[in-house]
Motif scaffolding. Structure first.
Motif: not given
Length: 288
Positions: A225, A234-235
């Protein structure tokens, strides 16, 4: 004096009256969106009409949408101040709340094919989940993280999980101080899908605790992430299929975490909008 002559003599007053009337009147817009319960599809379309409406949406409407959809989460992010600021802007936060950004291969996470972004049918953000993504030195930070959005990849592969999150006050966070202190470089290939700024790879920074994999239902070393300069996370991860016993344990954990949730977002309006955009999310992302 003719009507045309009066317009030439008073162009400013006429322009002011025009700008404050109808759809450009902020009070009218607020009443309209309150009556339709802040429908995301309508707000996206409104923000795409012209520059003036886009500016009003960016300054006012996206904030109102976020407060309406996730009041507890937003209150925590702005320390209880309804007019507080959010890193990257309210439009970026709205996109993060309702849009799964998809995934492409990175240095530390390889995919056989990319997965496109889309509006999420439903999302649940939790600060309990967020704590699992923080190292011991950074546990004082407040981070909300969503449950992973499951993307089937193939019969012979585990499902792909895509998740997102947001820090409170990232500029003053221990996580940012740790990244700066370690002189971690920005990733030169990836940008934040929500605000477009540069990101750090937490995998490259060695700041991914083992608890993150457990929380996601993945295995250590099978996730990555990123965190951007505005505190958006975000990941991706590979999801391990759960046995019936593990599913029961997960349900118990969710009941215990209920008071910690940032919010559950109903996705009916987003499914409608996804049909408008043929499920690609390409036009949708431009409307934030």
């Amino acid at each position: 004096m003719s009507a045309a002559q009066r317009r030439r003599l008073n162009p400013l007053s006429q322009e002011t009256e025009s700008d404050d009337s109808g759809i450009l009147n902020e009070c009218v817009l607020l009443l309209v969106f309150e009556s339709i319960k802040w429908d995301l599809q309508v707000l996206c379309l409104t923000a795409s009409v012209n520059r003036k409406l886009r500016a009003i949406a960016k300054r006012l409407l996206w904030r109102k949408l976020c407060v309406y959809r996730a009041p507890r989460m937003v209150s925590a992010l702005v320390n209880g101040s309804p007019s507080g600021r959010i890193g990257g802007g309210w439009d970026a936060l709205a996109k993060l709340m309702f849009f799964c950004c998809g995934c492409e291969s990175t240095r530390n996470f390889k995919l056989s094919r990319s997965s496109p972004g889309h509006f999420a049918g439903a999302s649940r953000f939790s600060k309990t989940s967020g704590r699992s993504f923080l190292t011991k030195k950074c546990r004082a930070d407040l981070l909300f993280v969503s449950d992973p959005c499951e993307h089937p990849v193939g019969d012979k592969e585990d499902d792909l999980g895509i998740y997102r999150g947001v820090f409170r006050g990232f500029l003053r966070s221990n996580t940012r101080a740790c990244l700066i202190g370690r002189q971690v470089a920005f990733d030169d290939r990836v940008r934040c899908p929500y605000c477009g700024t540069r990101v750090w790879s937490m995998t490259a920074a060695r700041l991914v605790p083992k608890s993150a994999a457990r929380r996601l239902g993945s295995r250590d070393g099978r996730l990555e992430y990123f965190v951007c300069v505005n505190g958006h996370l975000h990941g991706t991860c590979w999801l391990v299929p759960l046995s019936s016993e593990e599913e029961n344990c997960e349900e118990v954990e969710e009941e215990e975490d209920e008071d910690e949730d940032g919010g559950d977002f109903n996705g009916e309006a987003y499914k409608k909008h996804e049909k408008v955009t043929n499920g690609t999310g390409s036009r949708s992302s431009l409307m934030f």
